[in-house]
Every structure is written in structure tokens, then in C-alpha cells.
Motif scaffolding. Structure first.
Motif, short mmCIF file in Angstrom:
data_model
loop_
_atom_site.label_atom_id
_atom_site.label_comp_id
_atom_site.label_asym_id
_atom_site.label_seq_id
_atom_site.Cartn_x
_atom_site.Cartn_y
_atom_site.Cartn_z
N ASP A 29 0.80 -1.20 0.05
CA ASP A 29 -0.09 0.18 0.01
C ASP A 29 0.85 1.28 -0.03
N ALA A 30 2.19 1.13 -0.02
CA ALA A 30 3.15 2.36 -0.10
C ALA A 30 2.66 3.43 -1.21
N SER A 31 3.00 4.46 -0.73
CA SER A 31 2.77 5.61 -1.71
C SER A 31 3.52 5.79 -2.56
N GLY A 32 3.52 6.56 -3.85
CA GLY A 32 4.66 6.64 -4.63
C GLY A 32 5.61 7.61 -3.99
N GLY A 35 5.08 11.36 -3.11
CA GLY A 35 4.37 12.04 -1.77
C GLY A 35 4.98 11.68 -0.47
N ASP A 36 4.29 11.69 0.73
CA ASP A 36 4.69 11.26 1.72
C ASP A 36 4.99 9.74 1.94
N LYS A 37 6.04 9.29 2.28
CA LYS A 37 6.25 7.76 2.22
C LYS A 37 5.49 7.15 3.40
N THR A 38 4.81 6.05 2.93
CA THR A 38 4.04 5.31 3.93
C THR A 38 4.28 3.74 3.53
N ILE A 39 4.69 2.98 4.50
CA ILE A 39 4.95 1.84 4.41
C ILE A 39 3.78 0.92 5.46
N THR A 40 3.53 -0.30 4.76
CA THR A 40 2.57 -1.25 5.70
C THR A 40 3.29 -2.15 6.62
N PHE A 41 2.59 -2.44 7.58
CA PHE A 41 3.17 -3.33 8.52
C PHE A 41 2.24 -4.11 9.05
N ILE A 57 6.18 2.31 16.95
CA ILE A 57 6.07 2.88 15.51
C ILE A 57 5.70 4.41 15.54
N ALA A 58 5.11 4.82 16.49
CA ALA A 58 4.99 6.35 16.60
C ALA A 58 6.23 6.87 16.59
N LYS A 59 6.84 6.45 17.66
CA LYS A 59 8.42 7.03 17.82
C LYS A 59 9.19 6.98 16.60
N TYR A 60 8.86 5.64 15.87
CA TYR A 60 9.70 5.54 14.43
C TYR A 60 9.36 6.60 13.31
N THR A 61 7.95 6.87 13.26
CA THR A 61 7.42 7.67 12.65
C THR A 61 8.00 9.37 12.86
N GLU A 62 8.09 9.51 14.21
CA GLU A 62 8.79 10.79 14.58
C GLU A 62 9.92 11.19 14.31
N ASP A 63 10.79 10.06 14.62
CA ASP A 63 12.33 9.94 14.13
C ASP A 63 12.75 10.11 12.80
N THR A 64 11.94 9.38 11.77
CA THR A 64 12.24 9.24 10.50
C THR A 64 11.39 9.80 9.45
N THR A 66 8.74 8.65 8.18
CA THR A 66 8.25 7.57 7.46
C THR A 66 6.96 7.04 8.03
N LYS A 67 5.96 7.07 7.48
CA LYS A 67 4.45 6.87 8.20
C LYS A 67 4.24 5.50 7.95
N VAL A 68 3.76 4.68 8.95
CA VAL A 68 3.70 3.32 8.97
C VAL A 68 2.06 2.98 9.10
N LYS A 69 1.76 2.51 8.19
CA LYS A 69 0.05 1.82 8.25
C LYS A 69 0.14 0.47 9.03
N VAL A 70 -0.43 0.19 10.12
CA VAL A 70 -0.32 -0.93 10.93
C VAL A 70 -1.87 -1.74 10.56
N ILE A 71 -1.64 -3.00 10.23
CA ILE A 71 -2.44 -4.00 10.04
C ILE A 71 -2.35 -5.06 11.10
N VAL A 72 -3.17 -5.16 12.15
CA VAL A 72 -3.05 -6.32 13.09
C VAL A 72 -4.29 -7.33 12.90
N THR A 73 -4.01 -8.66 13.18
CA THR A 73 -5.08 -9.75 12.99
C THR A 73 -4.70 -10.56 14.38
N ASP A 74 -5.77 -11.35 14.65
CA ASP A 74 -5.64 -12.35 15.76
C ASP A 74 -4.66 -13.31 15.28
#
Length: 448
Positions: A29-32, A35-41, A57-64, A66-74
Motif C-alpha cells: 500500500d506504499a505511496s509513490g 508524496g509522503d512515504k507510507t509503508i505497511t506493517f 512505531i509512533a516514535k519511529y515515524t517521529e524520528d524518520t 516515514t509513516k507506517v500503516k499498521v494491520i493487525v490480526t488475531d
């Protein structure tokens, strides 16, 4: 090769080819780049793990930046959803990988070789548990070799330890087990018998010595008795041996002969995990993932080495979950940076460890963590001893698929019920396991 094995090999090759084509057609789902870089985790876990990762991840985005879209499952949905993402050409940039899935994902072109990115980072691999790092190395033929390419880094290592209800033993006037010297099997059974009682005098047992699960606890018994599932290069199944049979028989005898575990009807009412949580069981396994829950129980518990069946020494398994990068990520370097951050950044590790969901990946941090005053459980060092010294990979961790291993459990219930001897059952099941292992090896060769 039999017709069935040929069909299985062909099917595996076809699936691998389909996955490779799918994975190479795009992904994520990463953007081109414009624009702002977004990676999915994508990962699996409960509320504690989700909250810890969101904070890291919030700290990672603050430092770098790079936005991270989180996908979490059971946990029970993760594998299915990841496979659907692969088939749908929508592989997350970064995702959890099982040890047993690594070879097939490499063969099908789903996982990126991140050796260069890791080597060019500031990660000190010598300060991460060697077992965890090597679990995600693969040289094209052998997984786990220290010379293999890196297709991920450990999210964690999972030492499967043994716990006891300290409050229960103290109330019964039983001396607490030594934290460094494993109980012999006879000592373990003797204490378990003392703990198996009718506490309220109604004629029905309501407290038991132990309550183990064969699929997760037999490994310790077999290994400590000198047995194993396969030979050293994982080509021959070796369950039909006196050492293996003795261990399995002793496991079944805990219920049918020693009577120190809940009966089938007791377990149907409340399973042994729930009974441990309720303070009704004396000895029970403890993994790092249990600590956040176990620390809030109404009794004190601690860790000890696993009891030994024979003279092979205490033994248990050491698991791991990895974090890898999609081969089709539009931002592979940023995705690899997220992997190294989650696996090896001290601040990120502290966030995850504070949530009581894992032991530290970093060895120096783990040693400080184990020595903390007032730690729960008190003997955290047992986790580290397993990770460093005597933990072993699960039998199917580094084979191409686990069908051969799963076959052992398929028809094992008559042994557990005392209706068939362990020796007779193992003589029946070994040829079936060997056939499936042969097919697994052929599939690996075909996929490669």
C-alpha cells in the motif's frame, strides 16, 4: 517417486510459480515516491502487543518521517490473511514470518533478501540472540546456517520455560524446587502426587499436580531422554525408538497411571490452561508471551528447568517469530529500516519488553532485564538460559512444511487415553511420517 508425491511436488511448484508471478507484479500500500512515504506493517497479536507496537512505531515515524500503516490480526487469522494478501498482489511492505514458512516464501519470491541493508546499518548482530538471527538465514538449501542470506530479523525469541505455583507448594509444605537443578522425573511425579488433592472434601479432586499438552510439552521429555524426531540433517524420521517411546508413555501415564492431571471430563469442563490460571494446577509451562497475564494472577509463580526423563539433561524448545520485507515493496530500504528498528533498536525493544510480551532481543539489555530487583517472575534468568544455552528448534522449524511432524498428533489420542501403548503407536506412525517428510524434501527441491 510415487504418483501422489509427484502430484504434490508439481502442485507445490505450481503454487510457488503463481506466488512468484503475483509478487513480482506490484505490491504493498506504499505511496509513490512523489508524496509522503507510507509503508505497511502486518502482524498478529492481542491488545498488549498492538499497543506496544503502536507506541514503538509512533516514535519511529517521529524520528524518520516515514509513516507506517499498521494491520493487525488475531493469531489464528494471520496466516490466512497473509496468504490472501500474497494471492491478491497486496503484500504488506513489512510482515511477520514463521520459521517454517521462510523457505517457501523465499522460493516463491515473496521475501526480500535484506542482507545488504542489515550489514550497512548500525545493527550489531552479535548482540542479538544467535538462534533468532540464524532462524531467518537461508543459503538456498539449508535454513539456519550462519552463512545464509538474511530474509528477516527476529521479532523475538520464545524460550518455552516451565513454571510452578509457588503459593500452592508453600501451602502444602513442599520445599520449593531449585532454580538451577532440574527435578528428576520421579521427583516431579512425587511432588505432583502430593499436590493432587480434594481440597473441599466433597470426594472429587479439585487440585492437580500438572496438566500438560502433548503437542507443546512432549518435546522436553523426548529430548531429555535422548530421543528426537529426525536425524541431524532432517532426512529420516526417528520416533520409533525406545527413548521416544518411553517419554511418550510417561506422558500418558501422568493421566492414566499417576493420575496427577485433570481427567478428560475435568478438562472438558475447564481446560488445563484455565485451571492453571485459577490456581488449581501446580506445574505448567510459561512462555514470555504469558507473563503479562500471569503476573496478575492471584498466586505467586516462578520458573524452573524442565524435569528430566532420562540423562539427556533438561531440554525445551526455543521458538522465534521473524519480521521480513516484501520483495515488491516500493520502499525496500525504508521497510528494511523498520525491520532493524523493531528488532534491534534499544528504545523500541524497551517499549515491547515493558509490555511483558517478550524477552529483549538485545543480549545486553536482556541481562539487565533478568537481574532487575523485584522482577516477575523472579527467575527471569531461566528464559535467558534457554535462549543462550539449551533451547532447541522445534522439530519442523527448519523443514519445508510441517505436515510430516503434524502427522504424529493425528491419531495419538488412544495412547493418551491408555488404550494403546506408545511403542505400538510409534511403530505405526513412523512410516507415515517418513513418507510425508520425503514429500516435503521433494517439494523443497522442486521449488528450489
Amino acid at each position: 517417486m510415487t504418483t501422489r508425491r509427484k502430484l504434490l511436488a508439481a502442485a507445490a511448484f505450481a503454487v510457488a510459480g503463481t506466488l512468484a508471478l503475483t509478487a513480482c507484479s506490484g505490491g504493498g500500500d506504499a505511496s509513490g515516491d512523489g508524496g509522503d512515504k507510507t509503508i505497511t506493517f502486518m502482524f498478529r497479536g492481542g491488545p498488549d502487543e498492538k499497543a506496544a507496537y503502536e507506541a514503538a512505531i509512533a516514535k519511529y515515524t517521529e524520528d524518520t518521517g516515514t509513516k507506517v500503516k499498521v494491520i493487525v490480526t488475531d493469531a489464528d487469522q494471520y496466516a490466512t490473511k497473509l496468504q490472501a494478501a500474497v494471492a491478491g498482489n497486496n503484500v504488506p511492505d513489512v510482515f511477520y514470518i514463521e520459521q517454517a514458512s521462510l523457505q517457501s516464501y523465499v522460493a516463491s519470491g515473496v521475501l526480500l533478501d535484506i542482507t545488504d541493508q542489515v550489514e550497512n546499518s548500525d545493527v550489531d548482530l552479535s548482540n542479538i540472540w544467535e538462534y533468532g538471527v540464524n532462524s531467518y538465514r537461508f543459503d538456498g538449501e539449508v535454513q539456519g546456517t550462519p552463512d545464509g542470506a538474511l530474509y528477516g530479523l527476529p521479532k523475538d525469541v520464545g524460550p518455552f520455560s516451565f513454571g510452578y505455583n509457588k503459593t500452592m507448594l508453600e501451602a502444602a509444605g513442599i520445599p520449593l524446587p531449585d532454580k538451577d537443578t532440574p527435578l528428576t522425573w520421579d521427583e516431579f511425579v512425587a511432588i505432583s502426587k502430593q499436590l493432587t488433592v480434594d481440597k473441599n472434601g466433597d470426594g472429587t479432586l479439585d487440585q492437580w499436580g500438572t496438566g500438560l499438552n502433548v503437542q507443546w510439552n512432549l518435546q522436553s521429555m523426548v529430548w531429555s531422554n535422548g530421543g528426537d524426531w529426525t536425524n541431524e540433517d532432517h532426512t529420516k524420521v526417528t520416533v520409533d525408538t525406545p527413548e521416544f517411546a518411553e517419554a511418550l508413555q510417561k506422558f500418558a501415564d501422568l493421566t492414566n497411571v499417576e493420575k496427577v492431571t485433570p481427567s478428560a471430563s475435568d478438562a472438558a469442563t475447564l481446560d488445563t490452561y484455565q485451571r492453571w490460571m485459577a490456581g488449581e494446577i501446580g506445574f505448567f509451562p510459561v512462555g514470555p508471551w504469558d507473563v503479562s497475564v500471569y503476573n496478575d494472577l492471584d498466586f505467586d509463580y516462578d520458573l524452573i528447568p524442565w524435569p528430566t526423563v532420562g540423562d539427556g539433561g533438561t531440554a525445551t524448545w526455543l521458538g522465534s517469530l521473524g519480521i521480513g520485507v516484501s520483495a515488491t515493496s516500493k520502499h525496500p530500504d525504508d521497510a528494511a529500516k523498520l525491520v532493524t528498528y523493531l528488532s534491534a533498536d534499544p528504545e523500541a525493544q524497551q517499549t515491547l519488553v515493558d509490555a511483558n510480551i517478550q524477552i529483549p532481543n538485545l543480549i545486553d539489555v536482556a541481562q539487565e532485564w533478568a537481574a532487575e530487583e523485584g522482577a516477575e517472575p523472579a527467575n527471569r534468568q531461566e528464559f535467558l538460559d534457554i535462549a543462550q544455552d539449551y533451547g532447541r528448534a522445534m522439530p519442523a522449524a527448519f523443514t519445508y512444511g510441517a505436515e510430516w511432524y503434524d502427522e504424529l498428533w493425528t491419531n495419538i489420542q488412544p495412547v493418551l487415553d491408555g488404550k494403546q501403548t506408545a511403542a505400538d503407536y510409534l511403530a505405526e506412525v513412523q512410516p507415515k511420517m517418513q513418507t510425508l517428510l520425503d514429500e516435503s524434501i521433494a517439494n523443497a527441491e522442486q521449488a528450489g
